[in-house]
Design an enzyme around this catalytic site. Structure first.
Site, mmCIF file in Angstrom:
data_model
loop_
_atom_site.group_PDB
_atom_site.id
_atom_site.type_symbol
_atom_site.label_atom_id
_atom_site.label_comp_id
_atom_site.label_asym_id
_atom_site.label_seq_id
_atom_site.Cartn_x
_atom_site.Cartn_y
_atom_site.Cartn_z
ATOM 1 N N ARG A 1 -7.485 -0.486 -6.687
ATOM 2 C CA ARG A 1 -7.831 0.577 -5.738
ATOM 3 C C ARG A 1 -8.031 1.858 -6.546
ATOM 4 O O ARG A 1 -7.129 2.274 -7.278
ATOM 5 C CB ARG A 1 -6.746 0.763 -4.672
ATOM 6 C CG ARG A 1 -6.550 -0.459 -3.777
ATOM 7 C CD ARG A 1 -5.719 -0.137 -2.558
ATOM 8 N NE ARG A 1 -6.452 0.724 -1.625
ATOM 9 C CZ ARG A 1 -5.898 1.310 -0.566
ATOM 10 N NH1 ARG A 1 -4.606 1.175 -0.332
ATOM 11 N NH2 ARG A 1 -6.621 2.047 0.249
ATOM 12 N N ASN B 1 -5.983 12.072 0.591
ATOM 13 C CA ASN B 1 -5.040 11.315 1.420
ATOM 14 C C ASN B 1 -5.838 10.498 2.425
ATOM 15 O O ASN B 1 -7.063 10.618 2.503
ATOM 16 C CB ASN B 1 -4.054 12.255 2.129
ATOM 17 C CG ASN B 1 -2.890 11.507 2.742
ATOM 18 O OD1 ASN B 1 -2.208 10.749 2.054
ATOM 19 N ND2 ASN B 1 -2.648 11.694 4.032
ATOM 20 N N LYS B 2 -5.136 9.688 3.188
ATOM 21 C CA LYS B 2 -5.795 8.819 4.152
ATOM 22 C C LYS B 2 -6.806 9.594 4.992
ATOM 23 O O LYS B 2 -6.526 10.695 5.464
ATOM 24 C CB LYS B 2 -4.742 8.177 5.062
ATOM 25 C CG LYS B 2 -5.315 7.266 6.125
ATOM 26 C CD LYS B 2 -6.007 6.056 5.529
ATOM 27 C CE LYS B 2 -6.599 5.168 6.619
ATOM 28 N NZ LYS B 2 -7.335 4.030 6.054
ATOM 29 N N ASP C 1 -2.507 10.481 -2.118
ATOM 30 C CA ASP C 1 -2.802 9.395 -3.043
ATOM 31 C C ASP C 1 -3.250 9.904 -4.403
ATOM 32 O O ASP C 1 -3.122 9.199 -5.393
ATOM 33 C CB ASP C 1 -3.873 8.484 -2.446
ATOM 34 C CG ASP C 1 -3.314 7.653 -1.312
ATOM 35 O OD1 ASP C 1 -2.951 6.496 -1.553
ATOM 36 O OD2 ASP C 1 -3.205 8.175 -0.180
ATOM 37 N N GLN D 1 -2.291 2.244 10.383
ATOM 38 C CA GLN D 1 -1.025 2.305 9.653
ATOM 39 C C GLN D 1 0.010 3.151 10.372
ATOM 40 O O GLN D 1 1.206 2.903 10.266
ATOM 41 C CB GLN D 1 -1.246 2.851 8.229
ATOM 42 C CG GLN D 1 -1.914 1.876 7.284
ATOM 43 C CD GLN D 1 -3.407 2.101 7.181
ATOM 44 O OE1 GLN D 1 -4.062 2.409 8.181
ATOM 45 N NE2 GLN D 1 -3.959 1.978 5.993
ATOM 46 N N ARG E 1 0.846 -1.182 0.000
ATOM 47 C CA ARG E 1 0.000 0.000 0.000
ATOM 48 C C ARG E 1 0.892 1.245 0.000
ATOM 49 O O ARG E 1 2.097 1.156 0.232
ATOM 50 C CB ARG E 1 -0.902 0.010 1.246
ATOM 51 C CG ARG E 1 -0.175 -0.429 2.508
ATOM 52 C CD ARG E 1 -0.664 0.237 3.735
ATOM 53 N NE ARG E 1 -0.448 1.669 3.727
ATOM 54 C CZ ARG E 1 0.724 2.252 3.980
ATOM 55 N NH1 ARG E 1 1.795 1.533 4.230
ATOM 56 N NH2 ARG E 1 0.823 3.557 3.960
ATOM 57 N N GLY E 2 0.273 2.368 -0.275
ATOM 58 C CA GLY E 2 1.016 3.610 -0.374
ATOM 59 C C GLY E 2 1.181 3.979 -1.839
ATOM 60 O O GLY E 2 1.639 3.165 -2.644
ATOM 61 N N ALA E 3 0.813 5.218 -2.175
ATOM 62 C CA ALA E 3 0.700 5.609 -3.580
ATOM 63 C C ALA E 3 1.934 5.299 -4.428
ATOM 64 O O ALA E 3 1.823 4.649 -5.473
ATOM 65 C CB ALA E 3 0.335 7.095 -3.665
#
Length: 380
Positions: free
Chosen positions: A98, A263-264, A253, A212, A64-66
Site C-alpha cells: 500500500r 488520511n482516509k 497515514d 471502517q 489496516r491502519g498506519a
C-alpha cells in the site's frame, strides 16, 4: 499461504483477540491477524505463513491502519527470514503493498536493517532472523507505548482547547486498537476522555466505501462502553451547523514535511467544515507517520482502490451479482472514482498530536524540530 479459524466474540468486553501477533507452532513461525474484513459480525483470525500471504492481507484490508501496518511489515520481514525465504524480495513486496501509509515501509526497513546488520556482523542467517524478529517486537512494544503517550497529550490538548469537559468529538474512519499495538491514535484520545468522564458523545462517520467507521470504530466504541452515534459521512455538515461538534479527531497515514496530512478519504472535507465552524481539527499520529522525505501534500502518492468497492456492496448471505464479489448497486460498466485517501493542507490543521508532544501551529519548522527531538530520544 494463509488459513482462517473463527473465535466467537458475542460479548461486550474490550477486544481480547490481539490485532496482530507472532506465534511459533511446531510447524513453523506464523503471523496471526484479526481479520478486520469480517468484523463486526465475527472475530476470525488469519494465519500467515509467508510474506506473500501477509501482503495479500494488507491489500485486502484484513490488516489496516498506519501504525499496525508498520508492525505487520516488520513481522513480515522477520517471517521471511525465519522461514528461509529471500528477505529483500519479501521486504520489497511488503513495502509496496500500500503506497500511502508511510509506517508500512518504515517497519519493513527497520526489520530489514536489523537483519542485514546482524548478517554482516556474524554471517549467521539464523541469528539475523532473530535480530529481525527482535526489531519487529521492539516496534510493536514502542507503538503501544506511543499510543498511551498520545492519549495523554491529546486529552491535555482537549482540556486546554475545550475547558469544562463534556466533549462532543467527531471522528473519521478507524483509529483504535485495531490499528495499533496499543489503544490507537485518535480513538485513544477519545477513549481517554471517556475514562475521565469528559466525553459526552463520539460522533462516528460511517466512512465510505468500506465502512471502517460503521464496522470497526462503532465496534470498538460499543465494546468500550462509550456513548457514540453513527452517521453517514455526508451528514457531518448538518452536525456542525447545529453546533453539535466540539472537536474533530482523526489519524493519519502520512504527514508530509510541510504538515500536509494524508488520511482516509473524507478527512479533507471535515477540515474545511471545521475551519468554517471554528471547531478544532486535530490529527493524532506517531512520529513515524511524519515523512521528512515527502516535501508537501502534492508529493504524497494517493492509493486508488478498485471501483467495485463503490459500485458494489459486500453483504453476507446475499447472492453475488457484481464482478468484485458483492451486490451490484450501480449499472454494469459504471466507472468509479475511489481514492483511499485525501490530503488536508497544514493551514486547516489545528494541531498534530504525537507521542513526543503537540505541534501547533503546524509548520515545517515545528515538525522538523519534533522529528529531531524524537531521534535524540531514540538514540539516547
Amino acid at each position: 499461504m494463509a488459513d482462517q479459524y473463527a473465535q466467537s466474540g458475542e460479548d461486550s468486553r474490550p477486544i481480547e483477540i490481539p490485532t496482530i501477533r507472532w506465534e511459533e507452532p511446531p510447524e513453523g513461525p506464523v503471523v496471526v491477524l484479526l481479520d478486520q474484513t469480517r468484523l463486526p459480525a465475527e472475530e476470525v483470525e488469519l494465519v500467515c505463513t509467508d510474506a506473500p500471504a501477509l501482503v495479500e492481507a494488507i491489500r485486502s484490508l484484513a490488516v489496516r491502519g498506519a501504525p499496525v501496518l508498520g508492525i505487520a511489515g516488520a513481522y513480515g520481514v522477520a517471517l521471511a527470514a525465519a522461514r528461509g525465504f529471500d528477505v529483500d524480495e519479501a521486504a520489497a513486496g511488503l513495502a509496496g503493498a500500500r503506497p500511502t501509509a508511510v509506517n508500512l515501509s518504515v517497519g519493513v526497513r527497520r526489520a530489514q536493517s536489523a537483519y542485514r546488520a546482524e548478517l554482516a556482523r556474524s554471517g549467521d542467517a539464523g541469528q539475523a532472523a532473530v535480530a529481525a524478529l527482535d526489531a519487529a517486537r521492539a516496534l510493536h512494544r514502542e507503538d503501544a507505548e506511543a499510543s498511551a503517550r498520545m492519549a495523554v497529550h491529546g486529552l491535555a490538548l482537549l482540556d486546554e482547547l475545550l475547558p469544562g469537559g463534556g466533549h462532543r468529538v467527531l471522528t473519521h474512519c478507524n483509529t483504535g486498537s485495531l490499528v495499533s499495538g496499543g489503544e490507537g491514535t485518535a480513538f485513544a484520545v477519545a477513549l481517554a476522555a471517556h475514562r475521565a468522564g469528559q466525553l459526552r458523545r463520539l460522533w462516528v462517520d460511517e466512512t465510505r466505501p468500506l465502512l471502517q467507521g460503521a464496522r470497526l470504530t462503532a465496534y470498538e466504541a460499543a465494546r468500550s462502553g462509550m456513548a457514540y452515534t453513527l452517521l453517514t459521512d455526508n451528514a457531518a455538515g448538518s452536525l456542525f451547523a447545529a453546533g453539535e461538534v466540539d472537536a474533530v479527531l482523526i489519524g493519519a497515514d502520512r504527514i508530509a514535511a510541510d504538515g500536509s496530512v494524508a488520511n482516509k478519504v473524507g478527512s479533507y472535507p471535515l477540515a474545511v467544515l471545521a475551519r468554517y465552524h471554528h471547531v478544532p481539527f486535530i490529527v493524532v499520529a506517531p512520529v513515524t507517520t511524519v515523512d521528512p522525505d515527502t516535501p508537501d501534500g502534492a508529493s504524497i502518492e494517493v492509493e486508488q482502490r478498485p471501483g467495485f468497492e463503490v459500485t458494489e456492496v459486500a453483504a453476507p448471505q446475499v447472492p453475488v451479482t457484481g464482478a468484485g464479489g458483492g451486490l451490484a448497486v450501480a449499472p454494469l460498466g459504471t466507472q468509479a472514482y475511489n481514492p483511499a485517501f485525501d490530503v488536508t493542507p497544514p493551514e486547516l490543521v489545528t494541531a498534530i498530536v504525537t507521542e513526543e508532544g503537540v505541534v501547533s501551529p503546524v509548520t515545517a519548522e515545528a515538525l522538523a524540530e519534533l522529528c529531531a527531538r524524537s531521534r535524540q530520544v531514540t538514540i539516547g
